[in-house]
Design an enzyme around this catalytic site. Structure first.
Site, mmCIF file in Angstrom:
data_model
loop_
_atom_site.group_PDB
_atom_site.id
_atom_site.type_symbol
_atom_site.label_atom_id
_atom_site.label_comp_id
_atom_site.label_asym_id
_atom_site.label_seq_id
_atom_site.Cartn_x
_atom_site.Cartn_y
_atom_site.Cartn_z
ATOM 1 N N CYS A 1 5.825 1.387 5.177
ATOM 2 C CA CYS A 1 6.154 1.261 3.760
ATOM 3 C C CYS A 1 7.644 1.543 3.593
ATOM 4 C CB CYS A 1 5.322 2.232 2.940
ATOM 5 S SG CYS A 1 3.537 2.015 3.133
ATOM 6 N N CYS B 1 7.044 13.955 -2.194
ATOM 7 C CA CYS B 1 6.258 12.780 -1.815
ATOM 8 C C CYS B 1 7.133 11.753 -1.108
ATOM 9 C CB CYS B 1 5.634 12.169 -3.064
ATOM 10 S SG CYS B 1 4.578 10.757 -2.732
ATOM 11 N N CYS C 1 3.280 7.556 11.749
ATOM 12 C CA CYS C 1 2.470 6.658 10.920
ATOM 13 C C CYS C 1 2.561 5.241 11.450
ATOM 14 C CB CYS C 1 2.977 6.708 9.468
ATOM 15 S SG CYS C 1 1.896 5.864 8.282
ATOM 16 N N GLU D 1 4.153 17.944 9.562
ATOM 17 C CA GLU D 1 4.519 18.804 8.446
ATOM 18 C C GLU D 1 3.347 18.991 7.478
ATOM 19 O OE1 GLU D 1 9.284 18.513 7.976
ATOM 20 O OE2 GLU D 1 8.173 16.930 6.958
ATOM 21 N N CYS E 1 9.085 4.954 2.175
ATOM 22 C CA CYS E 1 8.542 6.203 2.696
ATOM 23 C C CYS E 1 9.283 6.647 3.951
ATOM 24 C CB CYS E 1 7.057 6.032 2.998
ATOM 25 S SG CYS E 1 6.259 7.532 3.609
ATOM 26 N N CYS F 1 -0.995 20.066 1.092
ATOM 27 C CA CYS F 1 -0.871 18.663 1.500
ATOM 28 C C CYS F 1 -0.874 18.604 3.022
ATOM 29 C CB CYS F 1 0.421 18.079 0.927
ATOM 30 S SG CYS F 1 0.698 16.345 1.313
#
Length: 414
Positions: free
Chosen positions: A155, A381, A151, A129, A158, A144
């Protein structure tokens, strides 16, 4: 045209497994290296040196490099045939082995606040994305960009971290995200007067940029080249969770702005919500920040801090933060937590976030609140995630062939 792999990529791959053609492993390896099913190579993502070498082998001068660079990165052409000041003979030769690529768009969403999100599908069927966040007060904004599909980090706050790493993105796949955004806003050729809507790049999308540093570096060099896309390095920011060995190297080689995903003032709490801290604890991270090339009062490091209710949002946390960053020219971005499906966290109430910001300000640190953008399309975010899944060893070249319904997500390990 140039978008050579589309929804039928899997069908083509299966057909290629016959004895007379490439195997599925060959197809996967090509796709992950920016090659089409027919073996042609994407020109997008090649460095100037690579393009110079390529044309030199064809007996062409460096002047041709400048022409092609201008067509691809200044004018944004999508087809070699559109390079009209290059001879037809050379265009035909180039088209035999190369193409100018773009990811396919599988989703294109706009938020009620004008945030724009694209879900981009790459040649192997995997997706990432990209988000454009317009400035509320000026006719400009930041794109962004993602650096990985998925990933490696987990975290806890997230959404992207719930999607395990599939693979690194190539330089072409990274820079082409920005190029697709420019396509969408008609911002070709590169505005000569410097006034542009897509004015900034932030490496804050899916993935950890410093775990894919070489590819990110090459993509950003293309973005910052003054004869092409021409984004000033002062308008580029790279965000990292704290991959200490690469931080100073990034400053030396790129000189872009640095943002640290901090989110906790001490090792115990950061270990809990950001497991990477166990490998690179805060003492080492702060030492790397203090030595980051280009850091100054006029260009401080940004400390990103997501506000989690009852977890890291007390006045004592703010005071500990000020002590932690002593000696680092920095400012804080306080980020209200953006809820996503399955998360156990809640956002700190607005009044408490303001008190937290005021505490940091009294201690000498600027701490603006970054109010969420694009929440209604999961573009804020920490909310980015695609449906690409982590590959299984039984489905990757050398460890077996693909089988079953997951074949569209087969990738080469990188």
């Amino acid at each position: 045209m140039t978008d050579v792999l589309t929804e039928n990529a899997t069908t083509n791959a299966a057909a290629a497994t016959s004895q007379s053609g490439p195997t599925l492993t060959d197809f996967v390896t090509r796709a992950a290296n920016g090659q089409a099913a027919d073996g042609r190579r994407d020109l997008v993502g090649l460095s100037r040196d690579q393009l110079t070498e390529l044309l030199g082998e064809m007996g062409e001068s460096k002047f041709r490099v400048k022409q092609m660079w201008n067509w691809i990165y200044n004018r944004g052409v999508k087809d070699i045939e559109d390079m009209t000041n290059i001879s037809k003979k050379l265009r035909d030769r180039l088209s035999q082995d190369f193409y100018i690529g773009r990811p396919a768009l599988t989703a294109d969403q706009k938020s009620s606040d004008d945030t724009h999100k694209w879900l981009m599908k790459f040649h192997d069927g995997n997706e990432a994305e990209t988000v454009y966040i317009p400035d509320r007060n000026e006719d400009r904004g930041a794109v962004c960009i993602s650096s990985q599909v998925g990933c490696t980090l987990t975290c806890k706050f997230c959404h992207t971290g719930t999607q395990l790493l599939v693979r690194n993105l190539t330089p072409g796949e990274i820079i082409s995200q920005f190029m697709v955004a420019r396509d969408s806003y008609g911002e070709w050729p590169t505005p000569a007067n410097g006034i542009r809507r897509l004015s900034n790049i932030v490496m804050m999308g899916m993935g950890e940029p410093l775990f894919n540093y070489e590819n990110v570096r090459e993509a950003l060099k293309i973005a910052m080249d003054g004869e092409g896309i021409s984004i000033s390095r002062r308008r580029v920011t790279l965000s990292t969770s704290g991959v200490v060995p690469e931080i100073v190297r990034c400053g030396e080689e790129l000189g872009v702005g640095l943002a640290i995903s901090l989110h906790a003032p001490d090792d115990d709490l950061r270990n809990e919500i950001m497991p990477i801290n166990k490998k690179y604890p805060l003492k080492e991270l702060m030492a790397a920040c203090r030595h980051y090339p280009g850091m100054s009062n006029s260009r401080p490091i940004t400390m990103e801090y997501v506000m989690l209710k009852g977890v890291n949002d007390k006045p004592e946390h703010a005071r500990a933060l000020a002590k932690l960053v002593k000696g680092v020219h920095c400012k804080f971005n306080l980020i209200p937590f953006n809820k996503w499906p399955g998360s156990d966290y809640e956002c700190t109430p607005t009044n408490d976030i303001k008190k937290f910001a005021h505490t940091l300000l009294e201690l000498g640190y600027e701490a603006p609140i970054r109010w969420p953008r694009g929440r209604d399309i999961l573009a804020a975010c920490g909310q980015l995630k695609s449906e690409s899944q982590r590959q299984r060893k039984s489905r990757v070249g050398g460890c077996g062939n693909a089988s079953g319904d997951d074949s569209t997500n087969v990738v080469a390990a990188q």
